[in-house]
Each structure stands twice: as structure tokens, then as C-alpha cells.
Write an enzyme that holds these catalytic residues in place. Structure first.
Site, PDB file in Angstrom:
ATOM      1  N   ALA A  41       0.378 -13.301  48.715  1.00  0.00           N
ATOM      2  CA  ALA A  41      -0.854 -13.877  48.164  1.00  0.00           C
ATOM      3  C   ALA A  41      -1.987 -12.875  48.309  1.00  0.00           C
ATOM      4  O   ALA A  41      -1.772 -11.738  48.754  1.00  0.00           O
ATOM      5  CB  ALA A  41      -1.193 -15.165  48.902  1.00  0.00           C
ATOM      6  N   ASN A  42      -3.182 -13.265  47.937  1.00  0.00           N
ATOM      7  CA  ASN A  42      -4.354 -12.425  48.196  1.00  0.00           C
ATOM      8  C   ASN A  42      -5.530 -13.320  48.568  1.00  0.00           C
ATOM      9  O   ASN A  42      -5.399 -14.546  48.617  1.00  0.00           O
ATOM     10  CB  ASN A  42      -4.666 -11.532  46.988  1.00  0.00           C
ATOM     11  CG  ASN A  42      -4.961 -12.349  45.752  1.00  0.00           C
ATOM     12  OD1 ASN A  42      -5.910 -13.125  45.715  1.00  0.00           O
ATOM     13  ND2 ASN A  42      -4.130 -12.197  44.719  1.00  0.00           N
TER      14      ASN A  42
END
Ligand code: CTP
Length: 409
Positions: free
Chosen positions: A213-214
Site C-alpha cells: 500500500a502507500n
């Protein structure tokens, strides 16, 4: 997918003498283009009939939690999911008490317990019941849970000689409260236009419990969707996993991965403006494991990554159904303008809003943004602003551009 911005209101009619006023409320909401679906409590049917309510909504009227047909065909969860707002009118002292206590023993209360949609309550009862400490307590509790109230109003009650606070708010007041809670798109420069927005991160699975993810929060994209809606547009927001509420009046499609985001974007109706604010993961795991990857093997697992489709590029370079104006974002940590200028060319979009997402700027996940707008005419550096203001400025610029370049606005 709804292609228009028709508001869907689920009206829960409680069992009070004022229930008949709901007929007028339904009629007026429908005149204004809203879709109204009704749920009646058992007590409500003592005051109005399913027949008259159904004739006005032009839809089935729901009342029984245990009606298997209803559960199989539609179910209380779906009744809530298919609404933008739940209005409870008239809400009696008893219904307020059940709501405050978290009861769910009939269809109305089960919907209210299961919903994640905004709820607006128009209470109506005898003034003594309204001023009773138990009701005061329940209203305070419900308000702190985020439920909105309209009324009750002061005046003569149906009971002879009774006056005080307890009358159901006037129909137009209830409608004004509905507009406040979910917003009605004012007619604006984008009325009649469709704006497609992507927002948030994507999650790329590694195995059933882990993902890549970010740090994107989705705030900028959600603010853009809300700003476009405020200018009158029909808005489709394709969102990665975020913890933000749906912007009022916006069609939200929730996705997890870049591949899902691309499919949703391609399936959306033709847009006049596409604004791609999502922080799409550049890579996904080539083959996500079907089972949880366990520790204990001799070597740490090796993840083989493969590149994700580029949604902005795909939309910029398509010949059919390309939005007239395609706007991308550039998340950079150095040489912001140079990299973003190159990105505008390589992706084929019309404008790029570039921002510096280095950790110290606090932009990723934060509430403010500093943007450089890069167009064919050059670079415009905007001051540091709240993300909401960046959104308004960007969307008004896009609306002006559309008005200049299209004859039929
Ligand atoms: N974008 C996209 N699909 C991807 C990657 C990016 O639609 N698979 C879009 C983003 O929504 C944004 C723009 O492309 O509008 C630029 O994203 P950014 O992360 O800044 O750049 P990348 O294309 O990922 O390039 P790099 O990582 O090399 O900076």
C-alpha cells in the site's frame, strides 16, 4: 451505476399523528427529482396506509423485518445501501428511545442500526414527552452519534388544548434540512457534465492477509469530487481503500487494486473531465499467494513484482471516450516541476497538478497541499492551500477550460 445525480432517500415513517404529513413530504421530494422509498413501523400503519404511501413513492413499501420475500429480494442492508440518506419522520419518543438504545427488533430499527448513511430525524410528539428528561437524554445521545435533527416546532398540537414544542417540522423545513445534510448540487458551470475522479491508494495483495500500500489518504481526490459536485456536475468517484465518508451526491465506486480501479474507470460513463488523483501502486505481486505465507522456510519469501496498468495513461491515450480534459497528479520528492513536466508528456494528459510528497511536506495524508499546475501553456505555482481550496480552484479552472473549448456548454 447511476448516471445521474438523483438523490435516494429512505423515509422511515414512525407511528405518530403527524405521519400523514409524510405524504406531502414524499410528493414534494419527488417533484424535486428525488427518489423516495419508504419503510413504515407497525404503529405508522395506524395513521397512513401502505397503499397511499406506495402510490406516492411509486415503489414497494417495506414494513416487516421477517417478511422472507422482502429479505430474499432486497433485505434491510440493501435498503440502507441503496439510499443516500435516511430520514425518520415523524420520530416518536418511543422510536427515539429505541434508536438511542440500539434496538433492532423491527425493520425500521434494524435498518437504523445497520446503516452507515447519514440519518436525519424529524421528531414529533406531545410537548411533555419531548421535554421529558428521557427524551432529552436520548436526543443528546443520538446527536453525539452524529444523527441530525430537524424540529420539532412549537405550536398547537393535535390534542385539543395542548400547545408547546412537539409539532413535526414543516415539510419545507425538512427538505431544507435534507439539503443541508446531503447537499443538492446547485446549478453551476458543470451542470450536465460528467466528471470522473480517482482517489486514494490501491492495495495490492501479497497473500490473503497482507498487501502493498502507500500513505495516500484520498483527501485530495475526495475534495475534488465534492468540488465538482458543488459546481453541478454528475460525479463518479472511483476510490481505493480510504476511511473517508462518501461526498454528498457523488456516485462512489470502491475498489482495492489497480486492476479493479482500471476496470471501474473503463466501465464508467463517458466523462467530460477526468481527474486522476489516486496514488495507484506502480507494482503488484506477480502471483499473490492463495494461502497465508508462513514463516519457517529456510529463506525469506521472494516477492516478484509486475507493473500495474497505468490508468491515467490509458485514459489519456484512448481515442474513443477520452475525456475532453484529462488531469493527472504527479507525486514527486525531488525536481518536482521537471519530473512532472516530463510526466505530462509521457502520459499524454492535458494538465498535471504536481506536488512534493517528501515526508517533511506533510502533504501525503495531510490536509494541505502546494500545487504546481502544468499545462501546455507553462507552469503556474499555487500557494500552500487547504486541499479543499486546491480542489475548488482546480475544478473551476477545468470548468472554465471546458466552457472555452466546447460550444455546447
Ligand atoms: N497513475 C495511474 N496509474 C498508475 C500509476 C499512476 O493512473 N498505475 C496516475 C496517478 O493517478 C497520477 C499520475 O498517474 O495522476 C502520476 O502518478 P505518480 O505516482 O506521480 O507517477 P507514476 O506514474 O507512478 O511514475 P513514477 O512512480 O515514476 O513517479
Amino acid at each position: 451505476m447511476t448516471e445521474t445525480s438523483q438523490r435516494r432517500i429512505l423515509l422511515i415513517i414512525g407511528g405518530g399523528i403527524a405521519a400523514y404529513k409524510c405524504l406531502d413530504l414524499i410528493r414534494r421530494l419527488r417533484e424535486r427529482g428525488d427518489a423516495v422509498r419508504c419503510v413504515m413501523t407497525k404503529a405508522a400503519s395506524q395513521f397512513v396506509t401502505k397503499l397511499s404511501v406506495g402510490a406516492l413513492t411509486n415503489d414497494r413499501v417495506f414494513s416487516d423485518l421477517f417478511d422472507l420475500n422482502d429479505e430474499r429480494e432486497i433485505g434491510h442492508i440493501r435498503l440502507s445501501r441503496e439510499a443516500d440518506l435516511i430520514v425518520v419522520a415523524p420520530a416518536t419518543a418511543d422510536l427515539l428511545a429505541k434508536m438511542a438504545g440500539g434496538h433492532a427488533d423491527d425493520l425500521a430499527t434494524a435498518i437504523l442500526m445497520a446503516t452507515d448513511k447519514p440519518v436525519l430525524v424529524a421528531a414529533a410528539m406531545n410537548p411533555r414527552m419531548w421535554s421529558h428528561p428521557a427524551t432529552t437524554r436520548n436526543v443528546a445521545l443520538l446527536s453525539s452519534d452524529g444523527i441530525s435533527f430537524v424540529g420539532p416546532a412549537a405550536g398547537e398540537m393535535a390534542e385539543r388544548g395542548e400547545a408547546g414544542i412537539g409539532r413535526l417540522a414543516e415539510t419545507l423545513e425538512i427538505i431544507a434540512a435534507i439539503d443541508r445534510v446531503i447537499g443538492r448540487a446547485a446549478k453551476g458551470p458543470l451542470t450536465g457534465h460528467h466528471v470522473l475522479v480517482t482517489a486514494g491508494p490501491t492495495h495490492e495483495p501479497i497473500d490473503p492477509v497482507r498487501y502493498i500500500a502507500n500513505r495516500s489518504s484520498g483527501k485530495q481526490g475526495y475534495a475534488i469530487a465534492a468540488a465538482a459536485r458543488a459546481l453541478g456536475a454528475d460525479v463518479t468517484l472511483v476510490s481505493g481503500p480510504v476511511s473517508l465518508p462518501d461526498p454528498a451526491g457523488v456516485k462512489v465506486i470502491r475498489v482495492e487494486t489497480a486492476a479493479e480501479m482500471l476496470s471501474a474507470v473503463l466501465a464508467a460513463p463517458h466523462a467530460d473531465i477526468g481527474i486522476f488523483a489516486a496514488a495507484v501502486a506502480d507494482w503488484r505481486v506477480a502471483e499473490a499467494a492463495d494461502e497465508k505465507i508462513k514463516k519457517g522456510a529456510a529463506a525469506a519469501p521472494q516477492l516478484t513484482l509486475t507493473e500495474n496498468p497505468d490508468i491515467l495513461k490509458t485514459m489519456s491515450q484512448r481515442t474513443a471516450k477520452r475525456p475532453a480534459l484529462v488531469i493527472g497528479f504527479a507525486a514527486e520528492t525531488e525536481a518536482v516541476i521537471a519530473h512532472a513536466t516530463a510526466k505530462r508528456k509521457s502520459k499524454g494528459c492535458d494538465w498535471i497538478a504536481a506536488n512534493d510528497v517528501s515526508h517533511e511536506t506533510g502533504i501525503m495524508g495531510g490536509d494541505r497541499n502546494t500545487v504546481h499546475l502544468i499545462t501546455a501553456d507553462g507552469v503556474e505555482s499555487w500557494p500552500d492551500m487547504a486541499k479543499g481550496d486546491v480542489a475548488k480552484r482546480l475544478v473551476s479552472r477545468a470548468a472554465e477550460h471546458l466552457a472555452r473549448t466546447q460550444v455546447d456548454v
